[in-house]
Design a protein around this motif. Sequence first.
Motif, PDB file in Angstrom:
ATOM      1  N   GLU A  71      14.402  -7.892  -1.410  1.00 18.80           N
ATOM      2  CA  GLU A  71      13.695  -6.824  -2.122  1.00 18.80           C
ATOM      3  C   GLU A  71      12.264  -7.236  -2.441  1.00 18.80           C
ATOM      4  O   GLU A  71      11.326  -6.439  -2.338  1.00 18.80           O
ATOM      5  N   GLU A  72      12.107  -8.532  -2.829  1.00 18.69           N
ATOM      6  CA  GLU A  72      10.762  -9.019  -3.125  1.00 18.69           C
ATOM      7  C   GLU A  72       9.882  -9.019  -1.878  1.00 18.69           C
ATOM      8  O   GLU A  72       8.704  -8.646  -1.938  1.00 18.69           O
ATOM      9  N   GLU A  73      10.474  -9.398  -0.740  1.00 18.53           N
ATOM     10  CA  GLU A  73       9.718  -9.374   0.516  1.00 18.53           C
ATOM     11  C   GLU A  73       9.320  -7.955   0.887  1.00 18.53           C
ATOM     12  O   GLU A  73       8.203  -7.696   1.344  1.00 18.53           O
ATOM     13  N   GLU A  74      10.252  -7.019   0.698  1.00 16.13           N
ATOM     14  CA  GLU A  74       9.944  -5.618   1.001  1.00 16.13           C
ATOM     15  C   GLU A  74       8.841  -5.095   0.100  1.00 16.13           C
ATOM     16  O   GLU A  74       7.940  -4.361   0.545  1.00 16.13           O
ATOM     17  N   GLU A  75       8.871  -5.508  -1.184  1.00 12.24           N
ATOM     18  CA  GLU A  75       7.831  -5.071  -2.120  1.00 12.24           C
ATOM     19  C   GLU A  75       6.473  -5.646  -1.724  1.00 12.24           C
ATOM     20  O   GLU A  75       5.451  -4.950  -1.757  1.00 12.24           O
ATOM     21  N   LYS A  76       6.461  -6.936  -1.351  1.00 17.38           N
ATOM     22  CA  LYS A  76       5.208  -7.553  -0.907  1.00 17.38           C
ATOM     23  C   LYS A  76       4.686  -6.882   0.357  1.00 17.38           C
ATOM     24  O   LYS A  76       3.484  -6.644   0.503  1.00 17.38           O
ATOM     25  N   HIS A  77       5.602  -6.577   1.267  1.00 15.68           N
ATOM     26  CA  HIS A  77       5.196  -5.909   2.509  1.00 15.68           C
ATOM     27  C   HIS A  77       4.606  -4.540   2.217  1.00 15.68           C
ATOM     28  O   HIS A  77       3.591  -4.149   2.819  1.00 15.68           O
ATOM     29  N   GLU A  78       5.212  -3.811   1.282  1.00 22.94           N
ATOM     30  CA  GLU A  78       4.701  -2.488   0.932  1.00 22.94           C
ATOM     31  C   GLU A  78       3.323  -2.589   0.277  1.00 22.94           C
ATOM     32  O   GLU A  78       2.426  -1.779   0.554  1.00 22.94           O
ATOM     33  N   LYS A  79       3.143  -3.612  -0.575  1.00 22.01           N
ATOM     34  CA  LYS A  79       1.829  -3.810  -1.193  1.00 22.01           C
ATOM     35  C   LYS A  79       0.776  -4.132  -0.144  1.00 22.01           C
ATOM     36  O   LYS A  79      -0.358  -3.647  -0.218  1.00 22.01           O
ATOM     37  N   ARG A  80       1.154  -4.980   0.823  1.00 20.23           N
ATOM     38  CA  ARG A  80       0.204  -5.309   1.890  1.00 20.23           C
ATOM     39  C   ARG A  80      -0.160  -4.071   2.699  1.00 20.23           C
ATOM     40  O   ARG A  80      -1.325  -3.865   3.051  1.00 20.23           O
ATOM     41  N   GLN A  81       0.855  -3.234   2.965  1.00 21.21           N
ATOM     42  CA  GLN A  81       0.584  -2.005   3.709  1.00 21.21           C
ATOM     43  C   GLN A  81      -0.349  -1.093   2.924  1.00 21.21           C
ATOM     44  O   GLN A  81      -1.273  -0.491   3.493  1.00 21.21           O
ATOM     45  N   LYS A  82      -0.123  -0.972   1.607  1.00 18.95           N
ATOM     46  CA  LYS A  82      -0.995  -0.138   0.781  1.00 18.95           C
ATOM     47  C   LYS A  82      -2.424  -0.692   0.773  1.00 18.95           C
ATOM     48  O   LYS A  82      -3.394   0.066   0.828  1.00 18.95           O
ATOM     49  N   LEU A  83      -2.557  -2.028   0.695  1.00 14.58           N
ATOM     50  CA  LEU A  83      -3.883  -2.641   0.687  1.00 14.58           C
ATOM     51  C   LEU A  83      -4.601  -2.395   2.017  1.00 14.58           C
ATOM     52  O   LEU A  83      -5.799  -2.079   2.044  1.00 14.58           O
ATOM     53  N   VAL A  84      -3.846  -2.498   3.107  1.00 19.15           N
ATOM     54  CA  VAL A  84      -4.434  -2.261   4.431  1.00 19.15           C
ATOM     55  C   VAL A  84      -4.885  -0.812   4.554  1.00 19.15           C
ATOM     56  O   VAL A  84      -5.982  -0.515   5.042  1.00 19.15           O
ATOM     57  N   ARG A  85      -4.035   0.121   4.095  1.00 23.77           N
ATOM     58  CA  ARG A  85      -4.403   1.541   4.162  1.00 23.77           C
ATOM     59  C   ARG A  85      -5.623   1.839   3.297  1.00 23.77           C
ATOM     60  O   ARG A  85      -6.498   2.612   3.686  1.00 23.77           O
ATOM     61  N   LYS A  86      -5.690   1.196   2.113  1.00 26.55           N
ATOM     62  CA  LYS A  86      -6.828   1.410   1.228  1.00 26.55           C
ATOM     63  C   LYS A  86      -8.115   0.918   1.874  1.00 26.55           C
ATOM     64  O   LYS A  86      -9.160   1.594   1.830  1.00 26.55           O
ATOM     65  N   LYS A  87      -8.051  -0.275   2.496  1.00 27.52           N
ATOM     66  CA  LYS A  87      -9.239  -0.808   3.169  1.00 27.52           C
ATOM     67  C   LYS A  87      -9.655   0.082   4.338  1.00 27.52           C
ATOM     68  O   LYS A  87     -10.847   0.306   4.570  1.00 27.52           O
ATOM     69  N   GLN A  88      -8.655   0.604   5.074  1.00 27.69           N
ATOM     70  CA  GLN A  88      -8.977   1.496   6.182  1.00 27.69           C
ATOM     71  C   GLN A  88      -9.641   2.779   5.683  1.00 27.69           C
ATOM     72  O   GLN A  88     -10.615   3.262   6.279  1.00 27.69           O
ATOM     73  N   GLN A  89      -9.117   3.321   4.567  1.00 25.03           N
ATOM     74  CA  GLN A  89      -9.714   4.533   4.004  1.00 25.03           C
ATOM     75  C   GLN A  89     -11.139   4.269   3.520  1.00 25.03           C
ATOM     76  O   GLN A  89     -12.036   5.094   3.707  1.00 25.03           O
ATOM     77  N   GLU A  90     -11.357   3.103   2.878  1.00 16.71           N
ATOM     78  CA  GLU A  90     -12.707   2.772   2.420  1.00 16.71           C
ATOM     79  C   GLU A  90     -13.659   2.607   3.600  1.00 16.71           C
ATOM     80  O   GLU A  90     -14.814   3.048   3.546  1.00 16.71           O
ATOM     81  N   ALA A  91     -13.156   1.971   4.672  1.00 17.86           N
ATOM     82  CA  ALA A  91     -14.001   1.805   5.856  1.00 17.86           C
ATOM     83  C   ALA A  91     -14.339   3.155   6.480  1.00 17.86           C
ATOM     84  O   ALA A  91     -15.487   3.400   6.879  1.00 17.86           O
ATOM     85  N   GLN A  92     -13.341   4.043   6.546  1.00 21.07           N
ATOM     86  CA  GLN A  92     -13.592   5.378   7.097  1.00 21.07           C
ATOM     87  C   GLN A  92     -14.569   6.161   6.224  1.00 21.07           C
ATOM     88  O   GLN A  92     -15.446   6.864   6.723  1.00 21.07           O
TER      89      GLN A  92
END
Length: 230
Positions: A71-92
């Motif tokens: 569960e902790e790994e899944e939570e970390k993975h989800e946070k990483r995905q959110k961070l990646v999406r946020k950076k992509q949105q900021e870049a766009q």
Amino acid sequence: MASRGVVGIFFLSALPLLCLELRRGIPDIGIKDFILLCGRIFLLLALLTLIISLTTSWLNSFKSPQAYLKEEEEEKHEKRQKLVRKKQQEAQGEKANRYIENVLKPHQEMKLKKLEERFYQMTGETWKLSNGHKLGVFDLPEEPPETAKETVTVALRSPSGRVLRRRFFKSCSSQVLLDWMMRLGYHTSLYSLSTSFPRRPLEVEGGLSLGDVGITVDTVLNVEEKEQSN
């Protein structure tokens, strides 16, 4: 749930044995023996239930850390995905802002400038597009009444076709025509005056009166745009 299922299986398995014992011992069994037999069976079932419950808890104690880690790994993975999406949105968003600033705004400003130039060309007010020309305030002599003598009516035809008329005394300086033209918004650096027929530039000098430059009768003058040298 698993322990209940196992207890149910053992209970169902014990029923045939109980029936068999009862069938064998019906002639000799008494009430006391029957109660003891039932007590033994329920005691056996309770013991089995306790063993199964402890075993299940013990197994769950091994599974819980693994589930927690997963569960902790899944939570970390989800946070990483959110961070990646946020950076992509900021870049766009930054890319879109650069496109607006570097492409859209200059294009819109150029388009508006062309429309403005076309509008002033149609209205004959291209002087508004020039920089550095101060029109100032030009005092014109008071217009003489219609009954006054030695007067002349001058009509100015602008590049847009608009015609304005005003009366002057013939003795007025010819410079008053240029002052009138500039007061209407046509600067002498961009526009000049010419007669209608024959069509020729009007020579205006401060020391010459209207009569001296040939305006002795009612006259129509054209406001013409000068040719701009490159």
